[in-house]
Design a protein around this motif. Structure first.
Motif, short mmCIF file in Angstrom:
data_model
loop_
_atom_site.label_atom_id
_atom_site.label_comp_id
_atom_site.label_asym_id
_atom_site.label_seq_id
_atom_site.Cartn_x
_atom_site.Cartn_y
_atom_site.Cartn_z
N PHE A 109 24.18 -27.63 32.78
CA PHE A 109 25.39 -26.88 33.15
C PHE A 109 25.12 -25.81 34.19
CE2 PHE A 109 26.14 -28.64 28.95
CZ PHE A 109 27.42 -29.16 29.07
N GLY A 110 23.88 -25.62 34.56
CA GLY A 110 23.58 -24.63 35.59
C GLY A 110 22.16 -24.15 35.51
N ASP A 158 29.69 -20.82 44.68
CA ASP A 158 29.93 -21.95 43.77
C ASP A 158 28.68 -22.32 42.98
OD1 ASP A 158 28.57 -22.82 45.92
OD2 ASP A 158 29.93 -24.45 46.46
N GLN A 159 27.64 -21.49 43.08
CA GLN A 159 26.42 -21.79 42.35
C GLN A 159 26.63 -21.63 40.85
OE1 GLN A 159 23.10 -19.20 43.02
NE2 GLN A 159 21.66 -20.61 42.05
N ARG A 160 26.26 -22.63 40.09
CA ARG A 160 26.43 -22.55 38.64
C ARG A 160 25.17 -22.00 37.99
NH1 ARG A 160 31.37 -25.28 38.10
NH2 ARG A 160 31.53 -24.58 35.96
N ARG A 211 32.43 -15.95 41.19
CA ARG A 211 31.15 -15.92 40.46
C ARG A 211 31.39 -15.90 38.95
NH1 ARG A 211 29.58 -12.45 44.82
NH2 ARG A 211 28.04 -13.52 46.10
N LYS A 259 33.68 -17.22 37.39
CA LYS A 259 34.08 -18.57 36.97
C LYS A 259 32.85 -19.49 36.87
CE LYS A 259 36.48 -21.91 39.08
NZ LYS A 259 37.01 -22.23 40.39
N ASN A 260 31.91 -19.29 37.76
CA ASN A 260 30.79 -20.23 37.86
C ASN A 260 29.54 -19.81 37.11
OD1 ASN A 260 32.17 -22.13 39.43
ND2 ASN A 260 31.86 -20.89 41.25
N ILE A 261 29.54 -18.60 36.57
CA ILE A 261 28.36 -18.15 35.84
C ILE A 261 28.70 -18.08 34.35
CG2 ILE A 261 26.68 -16.28 35.55
CD1 ILE A 261 27.18 -15.56 38.49
#
Lengths: 344, 290
Positions: free
Chosen positions: A21-22, A84-86, A119, A121-123
């Motif tokens: 997931f990241g 957009d980095q997860r 961020r 949202k994506n972290i």
């Protein structure tokens, strides 16, 4: 809320699965202190840590970030690198999750900050409960427990973790790990209550924040502010390590030999001399005493008017970081004191 | 030049980016007073040039490419749309960079921000505008708004003071108002060494002797350097103005204009969101405001 249990020996499995997931980040040890960092090995993660030097805000509001690139003929083009980095932040304490919930409100509102929001949202955040040390006063600040702002939150009950599932993403992480998460039974609910009680009893610090705004108003002219002003070095360390300090500066830089450049925002501090300085040379908070007073005032009084609670979460970082020993708990105690009798 | 909606469509994450400057062309640079030029801007996006509306007293964030961004109050009235007029004093790094630009050069604009003057609350009352020096910059928007919507207000009085006649901002248009009978336009200079000044000579508070003011049915909009606030506020309070009928326009350091960067915070209010127009009652309750 869905609450499950995870046997401790399955944590490694969970950690390896969750990486789909990241990119996995967690507290790691560095020179005897802890920092949130990208993990190269899961075994580097330190889930029993006191506090990280910098709070997780560095992931959502980076110390320095380019927000626009200016090119003649094109204008200001937003920089979206990394947005957009997860990432998965593993091992965030309740006070730090609470602080993110406070920042969420600052960076939302009529004007949403899209960089912060992207961020956020994506972290993903996987929280972990902790026991207080001698500098923690999150309980006084009502930030010792959180009910939202995380995807998963783990309570270490000794033999296993209790896992609060906060979001759909958190649930996906649980599902992806297969059947290692189990439902809780009644005896295990008691485990939680026992741990909660132990945590409450472990606090060594307590401050009363009720009617603090009123006391701040009354003590606005207190000589305490001059004393603190004489002591403070205006280094800004307290702001940098604070999980809810969000002031930023913006500057434009032009590349040598061209008319193109970057618009960059970077962390700022109200302790710095130029924080309230305007172009004409007028400085609305010139004296150091007025700057340090402002910092306390904004955290403990101003924020209450704006958002209904102080922005301080009691993480203890500022007291730890201050090179001259200015301690927020002592400052509040001193303000509350009645005729030299300690208030608590 | 990419227009803001083109930029947005290529960056969906930041489609609704409040920090996005909209490019505007400098249409005219008018040297009103040394180092106090009036810049007229028009948005490059035609639709924005038509649709941009502000309330008198609001400000914009002005980007000078390569130098930075700064808050500037809007000097033009929303009753005269299509262009924005900004009265900018040359004082710092960004204003210096602006002064190096020429007509047809391009700057960035976002806004309008701030609360502006409470027009609906003022409507039906008398209006007193009192300014010193650069304080005329935000008040000029309210002045022309009031003159263009004359039926909304009862008596209108303007008191404006400058050091010498050549220091008076908007001198030509303001002296032309002296003859108008729908406004009591009182202009004064501290000194008139050249002997050409046809209006009042003396300090700004002296103009109260030439104005008929009913404090209970008047809103006073005051703007100027600290010395103006000091003497004008004192005078208004002596006259018996209700504290919430005295409107002040404040200047603060700002990096965002939208309540995030923290610089313009006074006590527990952001000048950029709850201001820049504050009442005297706000000022009493917010330390370090004036």
């Amino acid at each position: 809320m869905k609450i499950l249990k995870l046997p401790k020996e399955k944590l490694d499995l969970f950690a390896s699965v969750v990486q789909q997931f990241g990119e996995l980040h967690a507290p790691v040890e560095q020179d005897g202190k802890y920092v949130f960092k990208r993990l190269t090995r899961w075994s580097d993660a330190r889930l029993e840590y006191d506090r990280t030097i910098l709070p997780p805000k560095k992931y959502f509001l980076p110390p320095q970030e380019s927000i626009f690139r200016y090119r003649p003929g094109e204008g200001f083009v937003p920089v979206t690198d990394g947005l957009d980095q997860r990432i998965i932040l593993f091992g965030v304490h309740a006070c730090d999750v609470y602080a993110m919930n406070i920042l969420d409100r600052v960076f939302a509102g009529k004007y949403r900050d899209p960089y912060y929001q992207a961020r956020r949202k994506n972290i993903a955040i996987i929280g972990i409960d902790c026991l207080p040390d001698k500098n923690c006063f999150c309980r006084s600040m009502r930030a010792d427990f959180v009910d939202h702002g995380f995807d998963l939150f783990f309570y270490d009950t000794g033999d296993y973790y209790q896992a609060l599932v906060g979001t759909a993403l958190g649930d996906d992480m649980v599902q992806a790990t297969g059947s290692v998460f189990e439902p809780m039974d009644a005896a295990e609910i008691d485990d939680y209550k026992r741990r909660s009680l132990n945590k409450r009893r472990a606090f060594q610090l307590d401050v009363e924040i009720r009617d603090l705004p009123e006391i701040f108003e009354m003590e606005y002219e207190s000589e305490l502010w001059d004393e603190l002003g004489d002591k403070c070095l205006s280094c800004g360390s307290c702001s940098m390590v604070c999980p809810t300090c969000y002031c930023y500066d913006v500057s434009d830089d032009v590349e040598l030999g061209s008319r193109a450049g970057d618009r960059t925002r970077s962390w700022d501090s109200c302790l710095f001399y130029d924080h309230a300085l305007v172009g004409s040379g007028e400085n609305f908070r010139g004296p150091r005493a007025s700057r340090i007073k402002f910092r306390f005032y904004h955290k403990q009084r101003g924020f209450v008017a704006e958002y209904g609670r102080p922005s301080c979460v009691g993480c203890g970082r500022c007291s730890n970081a201050c090179p001259v020993g200015i301690d927020v708990v002592q400052v509040i105690d001193r303000l509350r004191r009645v005729e030299d009798v300690a208030s608590r | 030049m990419l227009l803001a909606d083109e930029v947005a469509s290529s960056h969906p994450v930041l489609a609704d980016n409040p920090y996005q400057p909209h490019m505007a062309r400098i249409v005219r640079i008018y040297k009103m007073v040394d180092n106090n030029h009036l810049f007229t801007l028009r948005f490059m996006e035609d639709s924005l040039a038509h649709s941009f509306r502000h309330t008198p007293g609001q400000f914009i964030m002005l980007s000078v490419p390569g130098a930075g961004e700064m808050p500037i109050s809007i000097s033009s009235s929303p009753s005269r749309p299509e262009v924005l007029e900004l009265c900018v004093r040359r004082v710092g790094r960004v204003t210096n960079a602006l002064y190096r630009l020429r007509t047809n050069d391009v700057v960035g604009v976002r806004g309008p921000y701030g609360n502006g003057y409470p027009i609906s609350e003022i409507t039906g009352n008398d209006l007193l505008l009192a300014a010193g020096g650069l304080g005329m910059a935000p008040l000029r928007s309210l002045l022309w708004y009031a003159l263009d919507h004359r039926d909304k207000f009862n008596n209108i009085t303007l008191m404006y003071g400058a050091k010498r006649p050549e220091d008076m901002l908007f001198r030509e248009e303001l002296t032309a108002l002296v003859d108008r009978t729908d406004i009591n336009c009182l202009l004064t200079v501290d000194a008139d060494p050249g002997g050409t000044w046809r209006n009042h000579v003396g300090l700004l508070p002296g103009l109260f002797d030439h104005a008929k003011i009913d404090p209970l049915r008047t809103y006073a909009a005051v703007c100027g350097p600290p010395v103006v606030y000091k003497f004008i506020l004192q005078r208004l309070l002596e006259l018996g103005f209700p504290k919430n009928h005295i409107l002040m326009s404040l200047e603060r350091r700002m990096k965002c204009g939208i309540g995030k960067c923290g610089h313009c915070s006074i006590g527990y209010k952001y000048t950029c969101l709850q201001g820049p127009i504050f009442t005297y009652w706000d000022a009493i309750n917010l330390p370090e405001m004036i």
